[in-house]
Design a protein around this motif. Structure first.
Motif, mmCIF file in Angstrom:
data_model
loop_
_atom_site.group_PDB
_atom_site.id
_atom_site.type_symbol
_atom_site.label_atom_id
_atom_site.label_comp_id
_atom_site.label_asym_id
_atom_site.label_seq_id
_atom_site.Cartn_x
_atom_site.Cartn_y
_atom_site.Cartn_z
ATOM 1 N N HIS A 415 -73.348 -16.929 -40.785
ATOM 2 C CA HIS A 415 -73.313 -15.863 -41.779
ATOM 3 C C HIS A 415 -74.378 -14.789 -41.502
ATOM 4 C CE1 HIS A 415 -71.547 -14.516 -45.519
ATOM 5 N NE2 HIS A 415 -72.738 -14.183 -45.962
ATOM 6 N N ASN A 417 -74.866 -12.527 -39.246
ATOM 7 C CA ASN A 417 -74.381 -11.174 -38.955
ATOM 8 C C ASN A 417 -74.105 -10.396 -40.235
ATOM 9 O OD1 ASN A 417 -73.599 -9.525 -36.635
ATOM 10 N ND2 ASN A 417 -72.926 -11.477 -35.790
ATOM 11 N N ILE A 418 -73.457 -11.056 -41.174
ATOM 12 C CA ILE A 418 -73.114 -10.415 -42.443
ATOM 13 C C ILE A 418 -74.385 -10.134 -43.241
ATOM 14 C CG2 ILE A 418 -71.982 -10.847 -44.679
ATOM 15 C CD1 ILE A 418 -69.715 -12.208 -43.167
ATOM 16 N N SER A 421 -76.182 -7.189 -41.728
ATOM 17 C CA SER A 421 -75.478 -5.963 -42.055
ATOM 18 C C SER A 421 -75.742 -5.561 -43.510
ATOM 19 C CB SER A 421 -73.993 -6.198 -41.786
ATOM 20 O OG SER A 421 -73.215 -5.219 -42.359
ATOM 21 N N ALA A 422 -75.805 -6.524 -44.404
ATOM 22 C CA ALA A 422 -76.121 -6.233 -45.809
ATOM 23 C C ALA A 422 -77.559 -5.701 -45.924
ATOM 24 C CB ALA A 422 -75.940 -7.479 -46.663
ATOM 25 N N HIS A 425 -77.640 -2.183 -44.815
ATOM 26 C CA HIS A 425 -77.027 -1.386 -45.870
ATOM 27 C C HIS A 425 -78.069 -1.026 -46.934
ATOM 28 C CE1 HIS A 425 -74.647 -0.538 -49.445
ATOM 29 N NE2 HIS A 425 -73.638 -0.242 -48.645
ATOM 30 N N ASP A 426 -78.794 -2.024 -47.386
ATOM 31 C CA ASP A 426 -79.816 -1.774 -48.419
ATOM 32 C C ASP A 426 -80.920 -0.861 -47.892
ATOM 33 O OD1 ASP A 426 -78.488 -3.336 -50.186
ATOM 34 O OD2 ASP A 426 -79.715 -5.136 -49.865
ATOM 35 N N LYS B 268 -70.919 -8.757 -49.308
ATOM 36 C CA LYS B 268 -71.717 -7.597 -48.937
ATOM 37 C C LYS B 268 -72.156 -7.746 -47.478
ATOM 38 C CE LYS B 268 -75.698 -4.926 -50.236
ATOM 39 N NZ LYS B 268 -76.818 -4.790 -51.158
ATOM 40 N N GLY B 269 -71.956 -6.701 -46.705
ATOM 41 C CA GLY B 269 -72.320 -6.767 -45.296
ATOM 42 C C GLY B 269 -71.171 -7.235 -44.417
#
Lengths: 529, 529
Positions: A415, A417-418, A421-422, A425-426, B268-269
């Motif tokens: 998880h 990678n996700i 990426s989150a 984003h923040d 998210k992400g």
């Protein structure tokens, strides 16, 4: 390393140096002053050698890419004379800075002659770069030449069988290639040493680093062995070398320039922070010229990863809103950079620009996210290449260990990678709020804590990697020099870097490359006024 | 599902239907003919009900978004009359197709009145969409309204406390919102049923599916309860419903439209195939109008994920090079679509366009890569939402099991993201070669194997998901209808879908949204000629 490798290294260096004509060789009275410990300036040594004619000096010193192409296109200069002058000067600069990896002056002169014939016959240029000599970082494949990139194991690789897409496109626009330039081991440190080609030196003071990983580009362009060059940047590799050698550099939004068909450096499909090529040049206008010329030729037609985002001229705005982020308190800048930025801001305010002081999130936040992403590459191709050649990582690289930025016991899971990426984003949202609240045209900030440092002393890229993570276009503007008298203060001894160039970074929002370059031109002009 | 949930569902439906004024309610002589098994056409039933005045029919039937905004801007129509006509028609269409989730006609009429006052006072419009009624897929947050998206568990969620960015931007341009529209459970199937709102029906024949997941949009726009709507597409969810209801739809390149502040649907992400919003409308010009209006308002100023790629008008080209990929032999199209494409190609060739027949890589290649990517989302938020409400996946969703496309024993590891990305790279390169070799302006291909199918019979999205994976902009153009006489052949029985709309897909290169829309306009015009 085995003696077989040692022998291949010696052969490679000898073959390269044999390509420098006898009459362009520096006397030992000069070369004896060249070493990574030398405090000589290559500018002074080049003058002392006095091998360049007045005309060669005029062509190479009193021009930009913009003026050279104009003079060639008007018939005032021939492609041949320009190519010959730059081949000769690059050879001299190389002997002072050890900045070249591949030399192909013969091909350059032949091509320049062909361009002159075309021009005479057709009465027009082949494209916007007709006759313009352009240097290339070693990873940019040129058909028939090697792309060793300082990897010992690569000495057994065959020569490239085709151009990288960027080289194809530049050549189609009329460029003349004459040499490729040195990089640090693995290209992942902001230094300039590898086991194949050795160490590249900073022309301002040989004991200083030209930065990296576009080290040879910076050394050549800094001392005008090159008028314009192609570097690459995944964490600061265009911008820091540009800063350290007093020239302009630009890291565009990823995939606006074509990346395809270069020498491999990352696992295919690598999903983390993405590298991009970027120009290094003598003026902001030349950075724009490079970007505009390549993008208008539609790189997406030749490289499926290049984005079909057309070039659009950003109308010049004489009054900008400039955010100023003068430093991260956790990594304070040294007095020469603090003085450079303060002085630039004063001049920009006086020129009528609106200055807004910015408080930014800690740079360590970006560094940690970026390093988690790099840690996800389980293949780590550059280290595999080192093993192939029986090489050990150089000290600078060992010191760059991403592990130091990771939480103790960090083990990425499926998880991650996700999650990364989150987090990006923040983090981007934090910057979006800053950008919006201040209604910024561009952000002015340090490109590094200091000017060029002694070889091997750079450390992490705290002021550049964040823009790679965010994928924000960013340029470097040279401004001023270190002055050991005024800059030695607060416990900082500026004498070792006295005379080294200083400068700063300008950052735009993602995909606003055109606006960022426009602001770079406007700001550079204001500082020259 | 508990009786507590059952009660909340009944309350929700009753509350929604209570918002339809008594005088807009259809008599039971009509509503008794409405069911998912009914072979009635909602077009016929609407006419039979005869509740719309001639003026209301004229406003809603004889306009496009382009003509409506022009008439409002010229003072020929008031925003109020337009809003009132569409509220009424949407209410009627809803009673025939069960397509609305949230109704807020009162707010719409109040806003329309305010827009008329503004126009009267200021003598100008607030923006390009002044007075234009726009429907929204249920996930688009509207302040004060719910975004249940058919999840039973969401019935306990509070109303949205702010607009999604797309809604903010459309409202700033002058749009009038009056209702939100239905979706299938989890939005991940091309159907139209969920446990909260039930099943949406195709206006052409109620026993057929309107497709999904922008099901309610398609039903409303198909029968002109809406002039323009906002759908979303991660695998075909704008394009298939547009095809099934005979209207135009467009899936832009990801992040050209703002995605921020909508109801959550993915972790998210989330790094896999990315969703995007997309317009559904009555003409190709209206799709362009939507994209141009939103992008010219600079979504990147309001949503840090939206890309700062400015709108650039693509000059109209009257002679296009059109690639035609008529089908994947592994998933052959049914006779109505084969006839539709053959007939369109004939007309386009006759109109002077250059037609090039394309052999494409198997669609299964794209499906398999996409499903590996979806499988990497270990959280699977939509299924978590089902659990929250004590729901079981509907049969259509269970049948969509990504596992069927994965190799037996497939277990993703930490390197799988990089591997997937490399596979996409190779797959895009295959398409790049096709695009270059044929020098395509646009590719014409099926959007689905057939026209609208009976409820629950859709199956996998073999002709749309590949363009999401590649992130290529793609539109749907309606053209013709199923004819049970000529289309019943080769063992295919067209009688059940007789009269359903047919059409095709047009695909452009990534980021060439403007060119793709220009080609869509040119081709649509040629087919109407």
């Amino acid at each position: 390393m085995t003696s077989e490798w040692q022998e291949l290294i010696q052969k490679k260096r000898a073959a390269r140096d044999a390509l420098i004509p006898q009459e362009w060789r520096l006397p030992t009275t000069i070369t004896s002053k060249v070493s990574p410990e030398s405090t000589y300036s290559a500018f002074d040594l080049l003058k002392e050698a006095a091998l360049l004619t007045d005309r060669e000096n005029d062509i190479t010193e009193n021009n930009t890419a913009t003026s050279l192409t104009a003079k060639i296109a008007s018939g005032e200069l021939s492609s041949y004379d320009v190519a010959a002058a730059f081949c000769k000067r690059a050879a001299l600069v190389h002997q002072l800075t050890n900045s070249l990896t591949e030399i192909f002056f013969d091909k350059a002169l032949e091509r320049a002659r062909w361009l002159d014939e075309y021009f005479a016959k057709e009465g027009k240029t082949v494209g916007p770069f007709h006759g313009l000599p352009i240097t290339l970082k070693d990873m940019v494949h040129i058909k028939g030449e090697h792309s060793t990139m300082g990897f010992v194991g690569h000495l057994k690789y065959p020569a490239a069988d085709e151009h990288a897409v960027i080289a194809e496109m530049l050549e189609a626009a009329g460029a003349v290639f004459y040499c490729k330039t040195n990089v640090p081991q693995t290209l992942f440190v902001c230094e300039s040493f590898n086991n194949v080609f050795g160490r590249t030196l900073n022309p301002y003071k040989l004991c200083l680093s030209p930065g990296g990983s576009s080290s040879g580009e910076a050394a050549q362009i800094g001392l005008r062995g090159s008028i314009m060059g192609v570097g690459s940047d995944i964490a600061g590799s265009v911008r820091v070398p540009a800063l350290f050698t007093g020239v302009y550099g630009f890291r565009p939004t990823v995939n606006r320039l074509p990346w395809a068909k270069q020498a491999d450096l990352a696992s295919k499909g690598w999903q983390g922070v993405q590298p991009t090529l970027g120009p290094i040049a003598h003026t902001a206008q030349d950075l724009t010229l490079f970007m505009k010329t390549v993008i208008q030729a539609q790189p997406w037609r030749y490289d499926s990863t290049a984005l079909a985002v057309p070039w659009h001229d950003a109308p010049r705005e004489e009054k900008l809103t400039i955010g100023v982020w003068s430093q991260d308190p956790e990594f304070p800048v040294y007095p020469p950079i603090a003085r450079c930025i303060a002085s630039a801001v004063d001049k920009l305010r006086a020129a009528g620009h609106t200055i807004k002081v910015i408080e930014a999130p800690p740079t360590m936040k970006a560094m940690k996210i970026a390093m988690r992403w790099f840690a996800l590459d389980q293949v780590n191709l550059p280290f595999k290449f080192l093993e192939d050649g029986g090489e050990q990582p150089i000290a600078d690289l060992a010191a760059m260990d991403p592990g130091q930025f990771l939480d103790p016991g960090y083990v990425p899971d499926l998880h991650e990678n996700i999650r990364i990426s989150a987090d990006i984003h923040d983090y981007r949202d934090e910057w979006a709020k800053i950008w919006r609240d201040a209604d910024l045209d561009v952000l002015l900030c340090p490109a590094s804590r200091g000017s060029a440092v002694p070889h091997g002393e750079f450390g992490p890229l705290m002021y550049t990697i964040l823009w790679n993570l965010l994928d924000f276009p960013s340029s470097v503007v040279p401004f001023g020099k270190v002055n050991k008298i005024v800059d030695s203060k607060d416990g900082y001894d500026a004498s070792v870097v006295d005379g080294a160039p200083t400068g700063f970074q300008l950052v735009g929002w993602r995909f606003q490359d055109e606006q960022t370059l426009m602001a770079t031109e406007v700001i550079a002009d204001a500082l020259k006024a």
